[in-house]
Design a protein around this motif. Structure first.
Motif, PDB file in Angstrom:
ATOM      1  N   GLU A  80       0.831  -1.205   0.000  1.00 21.94           N
ATOM      2  CA  GLU A  80       0.000   0.000   0.000  1.00 21.94           C
ATOM      3  C   GLU A  80       0.865   1.254   0.000  1.00 21.94           C
ATOM      4  O   GLU A  80       0.611   2.206  -0.739  1.00 21.94           O
ATOM      5  CB  GLU A  80      -0.916   0.010   1.216  1.00 21.94           C
ATOM      6  N   ARG A  84       1.162   4.013  -2.880  1.00 26.89           N
ATOM      7  CA  ARG A  84       0.791   5.401  -2.602  1.00 26.89           C
ATOM      8  C   ARG A  84       1.877   6.367  -3.057  1.00 26.89           C
ATOM      9  O   ARG A  84       1.604   7.447  -3.589  1.00 26.89           O
ATOM     10  CB  ARG A  84       0.530   5.548  -1.102  1.00 26.89           C
ATOM     11  N   ASP A  87       2.215   5.718  -7.286  1.00 25.49           N
ATOM     12  CA  ASP A  87       1.070   5.742  -8.198  1.00 25.49           C
ATOM     13  C   ASP A  87       0.808   7.173  -8.657  1.00 25.49           C
ATOM     14  O   ASP A  87       0.700   8.091  -7.847  1.00 25.49           O
ATOM     15  CB  ASP A  87      -0.175   5.183  -7.491  1.00 25.49           C
ATOM     16  N   PHE A  90      -1.880   9.617  -7.214  1.00 25.22           N
ATOM     17  CA  PHE A  90      -1.662  10.449  -6.045  1.00 25.22           C
ATOM     18  C   PHE A  90      -0.640  11.549  -6.323  1.00 25.22           C
ATOM     19  O   PHE A  90       0.021  12.029  -5.426  1.00 25.22           O
ATOM     20  CB  PHE A  90      -1.221   9.581  -4.863  1.00 25.22           C
ATOM     21  N   TYR A 118      -0.194  12.060   1.725  1.00 27.49           N
ATOM     22  CA  TYR A 118      -0.094  12.159   0.259  1.00 27.49           C
ATOM     23  C   TYR A 118       1.093  13.051  -0.101  1.00 27.49           C
ATOM     24  O   TYR A 118       0.916  14.188  -0.578  1.00 27.49           O
ATOM     25  CB  TYR A 118      -1.389  12.726  -0.327  1.00 27.49           C
ATOM     26  N   GLU A 267      -9.443  10.194  -4.279  1.00 26.17           N
ATOM     27  CA  GLU A 267      -9.195   9.813  -2.888  1.00 26.17           C
ATOM     28  C   GLU A 267      -8.463  10.912  -2.143  1.00 26.17           C
ATOM     29  O   GLU A 267      -8.792  11.237  -0.983  1.00 26.17           O
ATOM     30  CB  GLU A 267      -8.377   8.519  -2.830  1.00 26.17           C
ATOM     31  N   ALA A 268      -7.466  11.520  -2.773  1.00 25.79           N
ATOM     32  CA  ALA A 268      -6.690  12.568  -2.115  1.00 25.79           C
ATOM     33  C   ALA A 268      -7.564  13.784  -1.805  1.00 25.79           C
ATOM     34  O   ALA A 268      -7.488  14.354  -0.707  1.00 25.79           O
ATOM     35  CB  ALA A 268      -5.511  12.973  -2.986  1.00 25.79           C
TER      36      ALA A 268
END
Length: 292
Positions: A80, A84, A87, A90, A118, A267-268
């Motif tokens: 994960e 993060r 990717d 993000f 992030y 998501e961010a």
């Protein structure tokens, strides 16, 4: 200090899932001897047997079953984190607009927490008065903005309602003078509210400093040359709430409203929105439907 290796844990999980070293080696694109060596090193590090090799097939010992639970979590957390940080989902920029008077103390903490979660996302912070921020938002220059407004506004979320208070120099006397010397920015959304309250109470007033410079206004108030209105809890340490014993009119509640654009579904963006909601008093707030 003993440290577990993620590659070794991944091999252990693969053996447990596939039921054998040979299948696990094929899945991991390693040789059978390499996987066996990793399992042996893991057992030696922990000082326990993880695999029961007495039968025709490999089974987990009681320690191995306990280890498997932790190994899955550690491998998943590793993957994960790598995902993060690498990717492209993000990566990018979020433009956040915040009025000057509510930047502290909440916004620095929000930005710090968001950056930790992030690190490849950039938040461009824009500070201005509410009217300017709403104009920028309508032009598409900000992805999300906070505002301080005297009412709930359709199309926004109300994060909290905070009273306006009279603020002056510590132990100051400027609030006693008549006409009252007032320092409130030209474009400050509180200015007409404060003037209406003074007029309604029959208090004569005078604009002591006519500027949009927050620093100049705060300096004048700190020097006890004037008073101003601020949201309760946002006054800097060099100013204090005036204990006027009813000699100044009460001021109304102000709403911290939250506006977001349709491109904030990532998501961010959702994470930043949640941090802002939490920072300003309520974990969630209903969105008012725009009229028409």
């Amino acid at each position: 200090m003993r440290n577990l290796d993620i590659t070794t844990l991944r091999s252990f999980v693969a053996v447990a899932d596939s039921g054998g070293v040979t299948r696990a080696a094929g899945f991991l694109h390693l040789t059978q001897s390499a996987v066996s060596m990793q399992l042996k090193r893991l057992e030696e590090l922990l000082g326990v047997e993880l695999l029961d090799r007495s039968g025709r097939t490999i089974a987990l010992t009681a320690s191995g079953e306990q280890m498997l639970t932790y190994a899955r979590r550690m491998v998943a957390l590793n993957d994960e984190l790598i995902g993060r940080l690498t990717d492209q989902e993000f990566e990018g920029e979020i433009v956040l607009g915040v009025p000057h008077d509510v930047v502290y103390p909440a916004i620095p903490r929000v930005l710090q927490q968001f950056n930790a979660a992030y690190p490849r996302m950039k938040v461009q912070l824009v500070t201005a008065n509410t009217l300017d921020l709403k104009t920028r938002f309508e032009r598409g220059e900000c992805d999300m903005i906070l505002t301080t407004e005297p009412e709930k506004v359709a199309g926004s979320q109300v994060l909290s309602a905070i009273p306006l208070v009279w603020v002056g120099a510590p132990c100051g006397v400027a609030w006693r003078k008549r006409p009252l010397d007032l320092a409130q920015g030209r474009s400050c959304i509180f200015r007409p509210i404060v003037l209406r309250a003074l007029d309604g109470a029959g208090v004569e007033w005078n604009i002591a400093i006519d500027t949009d410079s927050d620093r100049a206004i705060e300096a004048s108030v700190a020097a006890d040359l004037a008073v101003m209105a601020m949201l309760d809890g946002t006054q800097p340490p060099h100013l204090e709430i005036v204990d006027h014993c009813g000699n100044l009119p009460p001021l109304p509640l102000q709403f911290i409203n939250f506006y977001t654009r349709g491109n904030t579904e990532s998501e961010a963006s959702q994470a930043l929105m949640a941090l802002l909601r939490n920072a300003f008093g309520r974990p969630a707030a209903p969105r008012l439907q725009a009229a028409g």
